[in-house]
Design an enzyme around this catalytic site. Sequence first.
Site, PDB file in Angstrom:
ATOM      1  N   GLY A   1      -6.063  -2.512  16.847  1.00  0.00           N
ATOM      2  CA  GLY A   1      -7.068  -3.454  16.373  1.00  0.00           C
ATOM      3  C   GLY A   1      -6.517  -4.858  16.278  1.00  0.00           C
ATOM      4  O   GLY A   1      -5.323  -5.090  16.443  1.00  0.00           O
TER       5      GLY A   1
ATOM      6  N   HIS B   1       3.180  -6.662   0.896  1.00  0.00           N
ATOM      7  CA  HIS B   1       2.775  -5.388   1.494  1.00  0.00           C
ATOM      8  C   HIS B   1       3.419  -4.204   0.780  1.00  0.00           C
ATOM      9  O   HIS B   1       2.774  -3.162   0.586  1.00  0.00           O
ATOM     10  CB  HIS B   1       3.157  -5.372   2.971  1.00  0.00           C
ATOM     11  CG  HIS B   1       2.279  -6.238   3.824  1.00  0.00           C
ATOM     12  ND1 HIS B   1       2.484  -6.411   5.171  1.00  0.00           N
ATOM     13  CD2 HIS B   1       1.187  -6.988   3.517  1.00  0.00           C
ATOM     14  CE1 HIS B   1       1.566  -7.221   5.659  1.00  0.00           C
ATOM     15  NE2 HIS B   1       0.776  -7.585   4.670  1.00  0.00           N
TER      16      HIS B   1
END
Length: 203
Positions: A19, A65
């Site tokens: 993606g 993250h």
Amino acid sequence: MSPASTSNPILPRSLFLLGGQKSGKSRRAELLARQWLQADSRHEAALVATGQAWDAEMVERIARHQRDRAERVPGMQTIEEPRDLATILSTHSSPERLLVIDCLTLWLTNWLMPVHTEESESNQPPVQDWNRQLALFLEAIDQAAGPIIIVGNEIGLGVIPMGREVRAFVDALGVLNQQVAEHCESVTLMCAGLPLALKGMQP
């Protein structure tokens, strides 16, 4: 090799999540990893991180993250490996352990467009080794003992880059994505957080 056995969901033996930037591909991988861990007390999950902290912004991005992942997927381990993914798959894959490689694009960057620093200059393998490493990685996907999720970027849908080196990288990533998709049992395209099955089952 048959798909890895799970309760809910049933994961394919190998899944390629592809993606654009912020398409939801990493979040999808985390969701599947959390479901994998919850399905069976014997299950393990590990993130294979290919990113390197080469500047202050990347240091903060990696730290963010890590914090977010710890909240969303408690119990998920982290393995840092910017280059030798084949060895990681060979040594860490098992029927009870899900490996999430995030991401393929940074892995290619580390090989073809490495950031050179005084500390890293001496231990950077030659770029000529890329073809051999890629062959080993594709073989490791085929022979993995447990489920694998590979996250990668689709960057070939926008404006053609002006610079020669950037155009060459976009071409190389497109070829890499095709090769990995060929070796993976399932391929999912992520767009606006929504999964679209391109190949195999949709977990």
